[in-house]
Design a protein around this motif. Structure first.
Motif, short mmCIF file in Angstrom:
data_model
loop_
_atom_site.label_atom_id
_atom_site.label_comp_id
_atom_site.label_asym_id
_atom_site.label_seq_id
_atom_site.Cartn_x
_atom_site.Cartn_y
_atom_site.Cartn_z
N ILE A 28 34.48 32.65 -16.14
CA ILE A 28 35.10 33.96 -16.28
C ILE A 28 34.25 35.08 -15.67
CG2 ILE A 28 36.47 33.33 -18.29
CD1 ILE A 28 34.36 34.69 -20.06
N TYR A 29 32.99 34.78 -15.34
CA TYR A 29 32.14 35.81 -14.72
C TYR A 29 30.99 35.13 -13.98
CZ TYR A 29 29.65 40.21 -14.05
OH TYR A 29 29.04 41.31 -13.50
N SER A 51 29.99 48.20 -20.56
CA SER A 51 31.32 48.77 -20.31
C SER A 51 32.34 48.00 -21.14
CB SER A 51 31.67 48.65 -18.83
OG SER A 51 31.89 47.31 -18.47
N PRO A 52 33.52 48.61 -21.41
CA PRO A 52 34.55 47.90 -22.20
C PRO A 52 34.95 46.57 -21.59
CG PRO A 52 35.08 50.23 -22.04
CD PRO A 52 33.90 50.01 -21.15
N LYS A 53 35.03 46.50 -20.26
CA LYS A 53 35.40 45.25 -19.61
C LYS A 53 34.37 44.16 -19.87
CE LYS A 53 34.98 44.40 -15.11
NZ LYS A 53 35.21 44.39 -13.65
N ILE A 54 33.09 44.51 -19.74
CA ILE A 54 32.03 43.52 -19.98
C ILE A 54 31.95 43.15 -21.45
CG2 ILE A 54 29.55 43.10 -19.80
CD1 ILE A 54 31.06 43.01 -17.15
N GLN A 55 32.25 44.11 -22.34
CA GLN A 55 32.28 43.78 -23.78
C GLN A 55 33.36 42.73 -24.06
OE1 GLN A 55 32.63 47.28 -26.27
NE2 GLN A 55 31.03 48.36 -25.15
N ARG A 56 34.54 42.88 -23.43
CA ARG A 56 35.60 41.88 -23.60
C ARG A 56 35.16 40.53 -23.04
NH1 ARG A 56 38.81 46.27 -21.90
NH2 ARG A 56 39.00 45.38 -19.80
N MET A 57 34.47 40.58 -21.90
CA MET A 57 33.99 39.35 -21.30
C MET A 57 33.02 38.63 -22.23
SD MET A 57 31.16 37.92 -19.57
CE MET A 57 30.22 39.25 -18.83
N VAL A 58 32.07 39.37 -22.79
CA VAL A 58 31.06 38.77 -23.66
C VAL A 58 31.71 38.12 -24.88
CG1 VAL A 58 29.10 39.29 -25.17
CG2 VAL A 58 29.23 40.33 -22.90
N GLN A 59 32.77 38.74 -25.41
CA GLN A 59 33.45 38.18 -26.57
C GLN A 59 34.09 36.83 -26.27
OE1 GLN A 59 36.22 41.25 -27.66
NE2 GLN A 59 34.63 42.63 -28.41
N LEU A 82 30.22 31.81 -4.88
CA LEU A 82 30.79 31.34 -6.15
C LEU A 82 31.94 32.23 -6.61
CD1 LEU A 82 27.54 30.32 -8.07
CD2 LEU A 82 29.31 28.79 -7.16
N ILE A 83 31.83 33.54 -6.39
CA ILE A 83 32.92 34.45 -6.75
C ILE A 83 34.16 34.11 -5.93
CG2 ILE A 83 33.72 36.85 -6.60
CD1 ILE A 83 30.89 37.71 -7.41
N LYS A 84 33.96 33.88 -4.65
CA LYS A 84 35.08 33.55 -3.77
C LYS A 84 35.73 32.24 -4.17
CE LYS A 84 36.28 33.57 1.12
NZ LYS A 84 35.77 33.74 2.49
N GLU A 85 34.91 31.26 -4.59
CA GLU A 85 35.43 29.94 -4.93
C GLU A 85 36.16 29.94 -6.27
OE1 GLU A 85 33.79 25.41 -5.88
OE2 GLU A 85 32.41 26.94 -5.10
N HIS A 86 35.60 30.61 -7.29
CA HIS A 86 36.13 30.49 -8.65
C HIS A 86 37.03 31.65 -9.08
CE1 HIS A 86 33.76 26.92 -9.48
NE2 HIS A 86 32.69 27.53 -9.00
N GLN A 87 37.03 32.78 -8.35
CA GLN A 87 37.88 33.93 -8.69
C GLN A 87 37.78 34.28 -10.18
OE1 GLN A 87 40.70 35.14 -6.23
NE2 GLN A 87 39.07 34.39 -4.92
N PRO A 88 36.57 34.57 -10.69
CA PRO A 88 36.42 34.81 -12.13
C PRO A 88 37.21 36.02 -12.62
CG PRO A 88 34.29 34.50 -11.04
CD PRO A 88 35.30 34.71 -9.97
N LYS A 89 37.72 35.91 -13.82
CA LYS A 89 38.61 36.93 -14.40
C LYS A 89 37.95 38.28 -14.52
CE LYS A 89 41.35 37.82 -18.57
NZ LYS A 89 41.80 37.25 -19.88
N TYR A 90 36.66 38.33 -14.88
CA TYR A 90 36.01 39.61 -15.19
C TYR A 90 35.17 40.16 -14.03
CZ TYR A 90 37.65 38.99 -19.94
OH TYR A 90 38.44 38.84 -21.06
N ASN A 91 35.16 39.50 -12.89
CA ASN A 91 34.53 40.09 -11.71
C ASN A 91 35.53 41.00 -11.01
OD1 ASN A 91 32.85 37.28 -11.79
ND2 ASN A 91 31.68 38.88 -10.76
#
Length: 627
Positions: A28-29, A51-59, A82-91
């Motif tokens: 996810i990141y 940030s709120p987005k990273i807080q959601r990610m950590v949860q 790795l970002i290009k390959e996995h397309q993480p939700k929170y990046n």
């Protein structure tokens, strides 16, 4: 069980990349760190201002892993990949993945060619670009071939001179025939010099040449030829007018700016090559909410230039970038020469950056208007339908339809719409197992029962696997585990009652709605809770119901048609023991028709490739026992 406290202690004090996983093992990141120990620990410190987005990610982090590298530069490159390959939700994600074309001139050949290339290789060829439009590259190459008679073949010249006849381009006057020795390498080379001038942005030579050719053809009363030269002449004039962004230093540069709205952003890039604007392109980014402008610019640059083979000498940016020295070093390594990142504050360069930013804002504004209209047709339409039926929540709609021809091959389609849009990954096809003949109610009963019993089995398996009873957590884990908010039946009271009976047997409370037709088989209303609800046929809700109905019909009919087609293409030869697909094809190739095969002797049949005497006897007996 992943022990965060213990794993955080094990983190090394080295550069690297870390990957955050959720409970489904999905990445996810992805992030990079100069010191992994310090960077990863920051996410799990309550005192950190995230940030709120990273807080959601950590949860949502169930566990993490990391890859150690030698340098921060290696970490940056690995992070991009790795970002290009996995397309993480929170990046922050660049949604476009374009590969820009080049014009390639094969300078190492005695008779060079001009062609489109998708990548810039380290060979002896000369490359121009990259360009933003493959169509414009094709147009330019065609223009050069017609004007300077550049060859289009791949023959090895001069080695292959005279070995084959000249091609069509020679016969229609678009090639001087170097493959036959009709033009010398010296004369061909003079034409190539003018081609190179054109590709470097000097259009005067080609316009003068085309003007001269046009006049000569006109004087010779070859008016069609003159008209062709005239069209080419104006094509070059238009091309020259499109590239008015001249720059005195003739530098290659990209001009980048962006605009944001909520969680979306649009980045605008102007491509300047040898001082001339050769194109522009916009790119969409998601996940930018709560990100700083320098962070958005940094993420865009990393993802964009990790996927493009060419890096210009200078980037003119609307924002400063994070870790400027590192990013500049990475780009310089890709280019092989120094790359400069600049945020201009005055003059013509600042004006160009402002122009890029205005273009980005304009694209975003147009998209916002389009999204509003789309929302009316999707979520807005669902809200209308929910209002007609008195439902508090309506997101997922499942529609079912039965298709058969006089009882042959009863099939059913299950079509899913979520938030007013088709969700094709959840579509399903069914062939009835218990119903023979034309029985639409019986077929619908079987299909709905199978759909919900399958869901129950999947849910039980997932509960055991993950140790949870949460319907929300399990909903997206299986193919059938998300239940609809509404069942939409392609029929009235009868189909609705069948669905309600199945749901009652399964212990489920799901609203069921039928579509009531008029005498012309058009939907006039909805049958719900034993009453017919009239609907406004001009409303977005009605249009959405029509789209769902049409899609359900289409999906069922296409499936039924494919089964009929398979049944019709079945050969009588398939009934003969020992004759499979290969022997069937061999027999039809050998004899051409069933009549000829019927008339053949056992010996003649046995001569067929892949055939033996035993199977030949089977084939012969099959035809002659019936006589």
């Amino acid at each position: 069980m992943f022990n965060f406290e213990e794993e955080l202690k094990k983190l090394p004090e080295k550069p690297g990349v870390y990957l955050m996983h959720d409970k489904h093992d999905t990445i996810i990141y992805v992030g990079k760190a100069v010191v992994l120990k310090n960077r990863v620990r920051q996410y799990f410190q309550s005192s950190r201002n995230l940030s709120p987005k990273i807080q959601r990610m950590v949860q949502n982090i169930a566990w993490f892993e990391y890859i150690v590298v030698d340098t921060e530069m290696e970490a940056l490159v690995l992070e991009c990949n790795l970002i290009k390959e996995h397309q993480p939700k929170y990046n922050t994600m660049l949604k476009d993945d374009k590969h820009y074309p080049y014009i390639k001139v094969t300078m190492s050949e005695a008779f060079p060619r001009v062609m489109l290339a998708r990548e810039r290789k380290r060979d002896k060829a000369k490359y121009f670009g990259p360009y933003t439009s493959a169509a414009s590259v094709h147009d330019s190459i065609e223009l050069l071939r017609k004007t300077y008679y550049i060859r289009n073949c791949s023959r090895s010249l001069p080695k292959d001179i005279g070995k084959e006849r000249p091609c069509l381009y020679y016969h229609i006057g678009q090639c001087k025939g170097p493959c036959q020795g009709y033009i010398s390498a010296e004369e061909y080379g003079k034409n190539m010099e003018q081609v190179m001038e054109f590709l470097q942005g000097n259009y005067d030579l080609i316009t003068k040449r085309l003007e001269q050719q046009m006049m000569e053809a006109s004087e010779a009363m070859e008016f069609e030829k003159a008209a062709e030269f005239r069209d080419l002449f104006y094509s070059v004039k238009r091309l020259a007018e499109q590239q008015k962004a001249d720059d005195a230093d003739n530098m290659d540069r990209d001009i980048i700016a962006f605009a944001t709205a909520g969680n979306e952003a649009v980045a605008q890039v102007f491509f300047v090559r040898q001082g001339k604007m050769v194109g522009r392109e916009h790119f969409y980014l998601t996940g930018v909410e709560n990100e700083t402008r320098p962070a958005i610019m940094t993420n865009f640059i990393k993802q964009f230039y990790s996927g493009t083979p060419y890096v210009p000498k200078e980037l003119l940016l609307s924002e400063e970038v994070e870790e400027e020295e590192l990013i500049a070093g990475w780009l310089s390594a890709k280019r092989g020469k120094k790359v400069y990142l600049r945020v201009p504050k005055k003059g013509e360069k600042e004006r160009l950056v402002e122009l890029a930013e205005k273009n980005a804002s304009f694209v975003l504004q147009k998209d916002a208007e389009r999204i509003v209209q789309q929302e009316k047709k999707t979520k807005g339409a669902l809200q209308e339908i929910a209002g007609w039926l008195g439902l508090e929540r309506l997101s997922r709609v499942e529609a079912f339809d039965i298709s058969n021809t006089n009882g042959f091959e009863n099939v059913a389609s299950m079509v899913v719409f979520e938030d007013g849009r088709p969700k094709k990954a959840d579509y399903r096809k069914f062939r009835t197992k218990t119903i023979q003949g034309q029985d639409d109610y019986g077929s619908m009963r079987e299909v709905l029962t199978r759909r919900f019993e399958h869901a129950k089995r999947e849910l039980e398996e997932l509960k055991k696997k993950y140790g949870t009873d949460s319907a929300e957590e399990l909903a997206d884990m299986g193919s059938f585990t998300r239940f609809p908010d509404l069942l939409l039946m392609d029929g009235g009271k009868g189909q609705v009652n069948v669905a309600l009976q199945v749901l009652s047997e399964q212990g489920l409370l799901i609203p069921v709605c039928g579509m009531v037709k008029d005498d012309n088989h058009r939907t006039r209303g909805l049958y719900y809770n034993n009453i017919e609800i009239p609907i406004d046929t001009r409303s977005e809700g009605f249009h959405l119901i029509t789209r769902i109905q049409d899609e359900t019909h289409r999906f069922a009919i296409e499936y039924h048609r494919s089964l009929r087609s398979k049944a019709q293409t079945r050969s009588v030869l398939d009934d003969i023991p020992g004759v499979g697909a290969a022997r069937r094809r061999a027999l039809m190739k050998q004899f051409g028709s069933l009549e000829a095969l019927r008339a053949a002797s056992i010996e003649e049949i046995a001569e067929t490739p892949s055939m033996n005497i035993a199977v030949a006897n089977q084939v012969y007996d099959f035809f002659h026992k019936k006589e």
